[in-house]
Design a protein around this motif. Structure first.
Motif, PDB file in Angstrom:
ATOM      1  N   GLU A 103     -17.257   7.834   1.548  1.00  0.00           N
ATOM      2  CA  GLU A 103     -16.097   7.146   2.112  1.00  0.00           C
ATOM      3  C   GLU A 103     -14.956   8.131   2.328  1.00  0.00           C
ATOM      4  OE1 GLU A 103     -13.241   4.518   3.488  1.00  0.00           O
ATOM      5  OE2 GLU A 103     -15.442   4.432   3.487  1.00  0.00           O
TER       6      GLU A 103
ATOM      7  N   VAL B 246     -13.042   7.481  -5.425  1.00  0.00           N
ATOM      8  CA  VAL B 246     -13.625   6.968  -4.191  1.00  0.00           C
ATOM      9  C   VAL B 246     -14.955   7.674  -3.971  1.00  0.00           C
ATOM     10  CG1 VAL B 246     -12.452   8.676  -2.737  1.00  0.00           C
ATOM     11  CG2 VAL B 246     -13.149   6.490  -1.744  1.00  0.00           C
ATOM     12  N   ASP B 247     -15.902   6.957  -3.398  1.00  0.00           N
ATOM     13  CA  ASP B 247     -17.196   7.547  -3.082  1.00  0.00           C
ATOM     14  C   ASP B 247     -16.991   8.717  -2.110  1.00  0.00           C
ATOM     15  OD1 ASP B 247     -19.741   7.904  -1.524  1.00  0.00           O
ATOM     16  OD2 ASP B 247     -20.395   6.347  -2.933  1.00  0.00           O
TER      17      ASP B 247
ATOM     18  N   ARG C 293     -15.574   9.992   5.491  1.00  0.00           N
ATOM     19  CA  ARG C 293     -15.264   9.196   6.689  1.00  0.00           C
ATOM     20  C   ARG C 293     -13.768   9.149   6.936  1.00  0.00           C
ATOM     21  NH1 ARG C 293     -19.777   6.151   4.751  1.00  0.00           N
ATOM     22  NH2 ARG C 293     -18.441   4.840   3.447  1.00  0.00           N
ATOM     23  N   ARG C 294     -12.973   9.008   5.883  1.00  0.00           N
ATOM     24  CA  ARG C 294     -11.512   8.965   6.042  1.00  0.00           C
ATOM     25  C   ARG C 294     -10.982  10.287   6.597  1.00  0.00           C
ATOM     26  NH1 ARG C 294      -9.548   6.243   0.289  1.00  0.00           N
ATOM     27  NH2 ARG C 294     -10.580   4.206   0.558  1.00  0.00           N
TER      28      ARG C 294
ATOM     29  N   GLY D  31     -11.308   2.661  -3.438  1.00  0.00           N
ATOM     30  CA  GLY D  31     -12.164   2.365  -2.307  1.00  0.00           C
ATOM     31  C   GLY D  31     -11.675   1.239  -1.421  1.00  0.00           C
TER      32      GLY D  31
END
Length: 236
Positions: A147, A143-144, A150-151, A187
């Motif tokens: 991102e 996953v980036d 943010r999670r 993602g």
């Protein structure tokens, strides 16, 4: 995507990736799906204690675990605690005959050490972790880092810096084990990621079985260890 083929017994599956990649959610789902398909499986969270040490550091007025015990102290504690967790998980599944679904494995420790810049510790860790067999499949949830950040902020239980997440992602890509990982794009939604993982386990989770429907979501994604690079496709 090509399914991972092998013998009839699925002894160990590991899910690794940077914090925020969804390891915990997907490991719970996979253990439930395997059990529903007639392959009894047990979830094991092989944490290294970094989150606990971080909380202790905050209570004592320190910004993070490394400022509390130092880099070497953190890597020593993390390596020892994760080694013990993996050993107990493997012993449990050896006794019960159940499949071990590992939320983190030895590669997570190697990546953590690299991200901390402690290459000398990696040699020591590899000597100690050499005792453990390689999982039949190791899924790297990619996953980036943005991102993932943010999670982590949304779940609100801990915090990781973008610098750390990026360093951890790079560490995974440089591990010598990286070519053997099944890289899964993490993602998307949890259901999408579950389907991508199951597509590599059709020998144990055949399409159309009851396990083909994603089980209810497990606990919120939330490991405290580093893991996973950015990847858009699964590696065979």
């Amino acid at each position: 995507m090509r399914a991972w083929r092998g013998g009839p017994r699925l002894r160990t599956v590991a899910l690794i990736g940077i914090d925020g990649s969804g390891k915990t959610t997907q490991a719970h789902r996979l253990a439930e799906a395997l059990s529903a398909a007639g392959h009894p499986a047990t979830y094991h969270r092989n944490a290294g204690g970094r989150r606990w040490l971080g909380r202790l550091a905050h209570r004592l007025g320190r910004p993070d675990a490394q400022r509390l015990v130092g880099r070497n102290g953190l890597l020593a504690a993390e390596s020892a605690l994760r080694w013990l967790a993996i050993a107990l998980a493997l012993l449990s599944c050896l006794v019960t005959g159940r499949t071990a679904v590992m939320d983190r494995y030895s590669a997570c420790q190697y990546a953590s050490i690299r991200a901390h810049g402690g290459q000398r510790w990696e040699r020591l860790a590899r000597a100690g972790y050499r005792l453990f067999p390689a999982p039949r499949v190791t899924f790297l949830l990619a996953v980036d880092p943005a991102e993932a950040y943010r999670r982590i902020e949304r779940r609100g239980t801990d915090h990781e810096s973008m610098r750390w997440l990026t360093a951890a992602a790079t560490a995974y890509r440089t591990l010598p084990e990286y070519p053997s990982f099944v890289v899964v794009d993490a993602g998307g939604s949890p259901d999408e990621v579950s389907r991508r993982i199951r597509a590599h386990l059709t020998e144990w989770l055949p399409a159309g079985s009851s396990a083909d429907t994603p089980p209810p979501a497990g606990p919120p994604t939330g490991g405290a260890e580093p893991a996973g690079p950015v990847a858009a496709q699964a590696r065979p």
